[in-house]
Design an enzyme around this catalytic site. Structure first.
Site: not given
Length: 312
Positions: A177, A202, A204, A222-223, A269, A273
């Site tokens: 992360d 890091g 990704f 999903h982001d 959502n 976002q």
């Protein structure tokens, strides 16, 4: 249950948004049901956002969808015609508009008055709760015991890593992360104390990825847009050991994109976002295949999150 609370919280903005955009008014005066492209064009709204909103309204029983002609067309349900169209004798539209534009917005700032911890820490703690309930179930959807070295990309606090080493004691997990998240995990969470779990800092999308037998992407794809997901999956394919694989943990949409209701609301959502969306099994296959992964298998878990396993 927590998932039920989150679902109810998202239903309200769906209703407000559809009222404010004039979805129910438009469909009330249309001579026939309209497809999402026609609704989008007449409202001057985003085609993708409009389709997601209409499908969410179908899930909420505010709209009905007819797909008999090969393309979905939408019309008001009796509930919407009675209470959400201005001309109806029992219309509640004006009160809903006031509540949505004024009262609901004010309540949205309530947490700022009592917040004592940073936004990032609070989010990581929230995921800790999620994986405490859902972690073992999604990790048991497939037998992961053959994978000895596992890399949890965007693994945050290490909560899912803890569930993994508990379920598969012979494995070792690398949590990958960004530096700020890793530092917070080491300070506030217990996963860093387990010798089977290590943390690697890091990005990704651009930094070298740890070599592993299995990469876990939990609530990550999903982001992002399809293009960014494809880029990340191609990087993972190059880093993955031969015979290894990738485990995608997401809430899967039904094939028609209109259910389950919780997942449809999650997708809205993501629209609000991020730049991403929830996807169907076929859409995940369409991302994983071109990246090089094969033998793509999707499993419903009966919980909020489902599992997709693919091999190199």
């Amino acid at each position: 249950p927590p998932s039920q609370t989150g679902r109810e919280g998202r239903c309200v903005p769906v209703l407000f948004a559809a009222c404010e955009l004039g979805v129910f008014e438009l469909l009330a005066v249309a001579p026939e049901p309209l497809d999402s492209a026609a609704v989008s064009a007449r409202l001057g709204a985003s085609p993708r956002g409009t389709e997601l909103l209409l499908d969410a309204c179908v899930s909420l029983k505010l709209l009905q969808a007819d797909v008999s002609g090969g393309k979905a067309v939408y019309a008001n349900t009796e509930l919407a015609s009675t209470y959400l169209v201005r001309g109806s004798p029992r219309s509640q539209r004006d009160m809903l508009m006031y509540t949505g534009r004024t009262t609901y917005v004010c309540w949205g700032h309530l947490a700022e008055a009592v917040r004592s911890e940073g936004e990032r820490l609070q989010f990581m703690q929230g995921l800790q709760d999620v994986w405490r309930l859902e972690g073992a179930r999604v990790l048991a959807a497939f037998d992961l015991s053959p994978f000895r070295v596992i890399c949890d990309l965007g693994g945050g606090s290490g909560a899912l890593a803890q569930a993994c080493v508990s379920l598969y004691p012979g494995c070792r997990v690398i949590v990958f992360d960004i530096p700020g998240v890793v530092q917070m995990a080491r300070t506030h969470f217990s996963a860093s104390e387990d010798e089977r779990i290590s943390f690697h800092e890091g990005d990704f999308f651009k930094d070298p990825l740890p070599e592993a037998d299995l990469y876990i992407l939990a609530r990550v794809l999903h982001d992002w847009t399809d293009a960014k997901c494809s880029h990340l999956l191609e990087r993972l394919y190059q880093a993955c050991r031969t015979g290894g694989g990738i485990l995608v943990i997401e809430s899967l949409l039904d094939a028609d994109g209109r259910g389950p209701l919780t997942t449809v609301l999650y997708s809205l959502n993501m629209l609000v976002q991020t730049e991403g969306r929830e996807r169907t099994p076929a859409q995940y296959r369409a991302l994983l295949g071109p990246a090089g992964f094969r033998d793509v298998r999707c499993r419903r878990t009966g919980g909020t999150y489902d599992a997709v396993l693919a091999r190199k």
